[in-house]
Structures are given as C-alpha cells and as structure tokens.
Design an enzyme around this catalytic site. Structure first.
Site, mmCIF file in Angstrom:
data_model
loop_
_atom_site.group_PDB
_atom_site.id
_atom_site.type_symbol
_atom_site.label_atom_id
_atom_site.label_comp_id
_atom_site.label_asym_id
_atom_site.label_seq_id
_atom_site.Cartn_x
_atom_site.Cartn_y
_atom_site.Cartn_z
ATOM 1 N N CYS A 154 29.036 44.041 40.100
ATOM 2 C CA CYS A 154 28.942 45.262 39.300
ATOM 3 C C CYS A 154 28.764 44.924 37.826
ATOM 4 O O CYS A 154 27.988 45.585 37.117
ATOM 5 C CB CYS A 154 30.173 46.136 39.509
ATOM 6 S SG CYS A 154 31.743 45.321 39.107
ATOM 7 N N THR A 155 29.462 43.892 37.344
ATOM 8 C CA THR A 155 29.368 43.550 35.930
ATOM 9 C C THR A 155 28.037 42.871 35.592
ATOM 10 O O THR A 155 27.493 43.083 34.507
ATOM 11 C CB THR A 155 30.548 42.654 35.515
ATOM 12 O OG1 THR A 155 30.723 41.607 36.479
ATOM 13 C CG2 THR A 155 31.833 43.459 35.445
ATOM 14 N N ARG A 235 41.861 42.426 33.780
ATOM 15 C CA ARG A 235 42.057 43.618 34.610
ATOM 16 C C ARG A 235 43.067 44.526 33.912
ATOM 17 O O ARG A 235 44.094 44.056 33.409
ATOM 18 C CB ARG A 235 42.567 43.233 35.994
ATOM 19 C CG ARG A 235 41.654 42.284 36.771
ATOM 20 C CD ARG A 235 40.650 43.015 37.629
ATOM 21 N NE ARG A 235 39.805 42.066 38.357
ATOM 22 C CZ ARG A 235 40.120 41.530 39.535
ATOM 23 N NH1 ARG A 235 41.277 41.851 40.116
ATOM 24 N NH2 ARG A 235 39.302 40.694 40.150
#
Length: 338
Positions: A154-155, A235
């Site tokens: 996703c990144t 995170r």
C-alpha cells in the site's frame, strides 16, 4: 469475464470483495471461490459488518459452504494446502493471494499447479516473481507469460506515482521517507509475545517503530531511484489510513506553488483515479474508504532553500490497495488476451 478466487479472507481479502461490488467492476470480474480456514458464519458476518468500512451494501447470505451475494454464489473453501485447491475444476483465471503467508514465486506456484492460470499477490514479494506492479506507473509492463505477479505494498503504491511525477518534472536527487501507518493485525491488543520486541507492546497505547523495506520496493518499480531513498516506519494507534512524510531533494529550483501545481495537474490528468490532491483542512479519518492510491495534502507542502521539498501524502491502506488489486488483475488479463 474474469473468474477469480481469493485465498485468505482477512482485511485485504474482504476489502477486495467489497471493492468489487462497489467499484462497478462486477461485470468484468466474478469471484468464484474464497479459501479461508475460518468458519463460514464468521466469514459471512465479517463481510456484512466491518468496523472500518461500515455495513456491506449488497445482500449476503449463507447456505452451508456457499455465500450468496445478490445473484452470485461464491464457494467457501477451507483448505490449508494451496496445491489441493480446486482451481482447475473451477476454471480460475487469477488467484488473489491475500494470506500474507505465500509471498514468493515458489510458494505461489502451488496455485498454478492446482490449476489457476495466474496469481496476484497482495504483498511485496521477492525478486523472483514475474513482475511487481504499481498500477498507474508500470502496469503497461505486464506480459502474457507473467504467471506470478506482486501488487507491491500500500505504501509503495502511495509513494511511487508521486516520486515519478516529481522526477519527471524536477529530477529527484535523493529522498527520505517516514511512514505513519495505522496499526495492523500482526500487533498485540495488550502486551504479548512477538519475535519483534517492539511488537510485543499494546498497539493502542504507543507509537511503534517497525522495520520496512519500502526504499527497496521503490527501486524495484523505479530502477533509476536505486540508492536514492531510505525509509523508516512507525505504527500509530488508529485502525485505518496511513500518512507518509516524504522529503526529496530536487535538481531544479522550485517553490511551493510550482510543486503543488505539478502534483495537482497529475491528479487531474494522466494519474487521475490513482493520485488525488486536496487543499482542504482534512485529517486521517477523512480518507477512510478512499479508492485512490495517494492523496497529496497541498496545505502541508514545504520547500527549503529551493531544492528540499517536504510533502504529506495520505492513503487508505486497505481500500486503496484493494482497488489496485482489481485494476491490476484486469491489466493482467488484458495482457493475456491481447
């Protein structure tokens, strides 16, 4: 019509199914089967009700090991050995490999031996896969002979289109990245054992640094960026949406307006649907359920000494990525049928 199966019905697997029914691509893609070790009742329940993305808008029901969505009947399988899955008899074109466990070519070839024609991995993979694709950047490189493909991360999907735009306009010398990523299900609700000692700690109570190979992932898509980037990742205690702090040094001298204009034009031009741009005063939850890979927050663009540029990018790390899985699968079939 493409016949697909989902292997692994967790956050990404369920997002792929939901995104298919919301995206208008159901007339091009049919989910024939889902393989997941969980019980069918739990699979149905988590399809219908989702803390992050809300209630499923399509009617869904269960009859033994068949989940019905509208007029579609989806076979639910519970097989631990991928090589024993009935992909040949189901005539599966593409398996969406979303377990997070089968992430290299050797492991994913079990699906091919089981009769699937191609595999698309929802995870960064090793260099032995046929291709790693970031839709909107290099999907045109797909070839008919590509059997095992990675959809990157996703990144990577968030960053690579932006880096490509900046490099084409201003020439990127180097860059540094901080990924501010929502908590994931490999973390603990309360302190518990994990091989990564930082991930032994409660996800909801700390900002937790984690290892990342994001910089190497960028190089795989954009070889011209080799050794130009480094990345760290933390995170944070949110359940969805990721922010990326991207700093790049450019050859050309720029100002804030010049950078934002180039990125806005890209979002409204050839990268439309993949890249977004906003000047609204938004926060992370405003990007929940956003199907784009990357949204530039123009209000946060900064320029130092004409060459050092800092950007803030947003992405829904579940929903945006799931939509790219669908897009990439269509491109894989297009290459086969060309």
């Amino acid at each position: 019509m493409i016949k697909v199966a989902i292997n692994g019905y967790g956050r990404i697997g369920r997002s792929i199914l939901r995104a298919l029914y919301e995206s208008g691509k159901r007339d091009q893609i049919q989910i024939v089967a889902i393989n997941e070790l969980a019980n069918p009742e739990a699979m149905l329940h988590l399809t219908q009700y989702d803390t992050t993305h809300g209630r499923f808008q399509s009617p869904a029901s269960l009859d033994a090991n068949v989940m019905t969505i509208g007029d579609d009947r989806i076979q639910l399988l519970h097989e631990a050995d991928a090589e024993k899955l009935p992909w040949r008899s189901l005539d599966i074109d593409i398996v969406f490999e979303a377990t997070g466990a089968l992430i290299d070519r050797q492991a994913c070839e079990a699906h091919i031996r089981a009769g699937a024609k191609q595999v698309l991995i929802s995870h960064p993979s090793s260099g032995d896969v046929d291709a790693t694709i970031v839709y909107g950047v290099n999907h045109q490189d797909l070839k008919a002979e590509h059997k095992v493909v990675s959809n990157a991360s996703c990144t990577t999907n968030c960053l690579v289109p932006i880096i490509q735009v900046l490099d084409r306009a201003f020439k990127v010398r180097s860059g540094a990245i901080t990924t501010i990523h929502s908590a994931m299900n490999d973390q603990q609700v309360i302190d518990a054992y994990h091989d990564d000692l930082r991930r032994t700690r409660a996800a909801g109570q700390s900002i937790i640094p984690v290892d990342t190979k994001l910089a190497r992932g960028i190089e795989r898509i954009l070889p011209e960026m080799k050794d130009k980037f480094e990345a760290i990742s933390v995170r944070v205690p949110t359940i969805n949406v990721t922010a990326i702090d991207l700093s790049v040094t450019l050859d050309k001298r720029v100002d804030i307006d010049t950078v934002n204009q180039v990125l806005s034009q890209a979002a409204n031009g050839s990268y439309q649907g993949v890249v977004g741009y906003t000047n609204a005063p938004l926060v992370s939850c405003d990007f929940n359920h956003d199907p784009r890979s990357s949204i530039v927050d123009g209000t946060q663009t900064r320029v130092s000494d004409g060459h050092l540029v800092k950007l803030l990018l947003w992405c829904d790390n579940e929903w945006g990525f799931a939509n790219r899985m669908l897009d990439t699968s269509l491109e894989m079939i297009k290459a086969v049928r060309a």
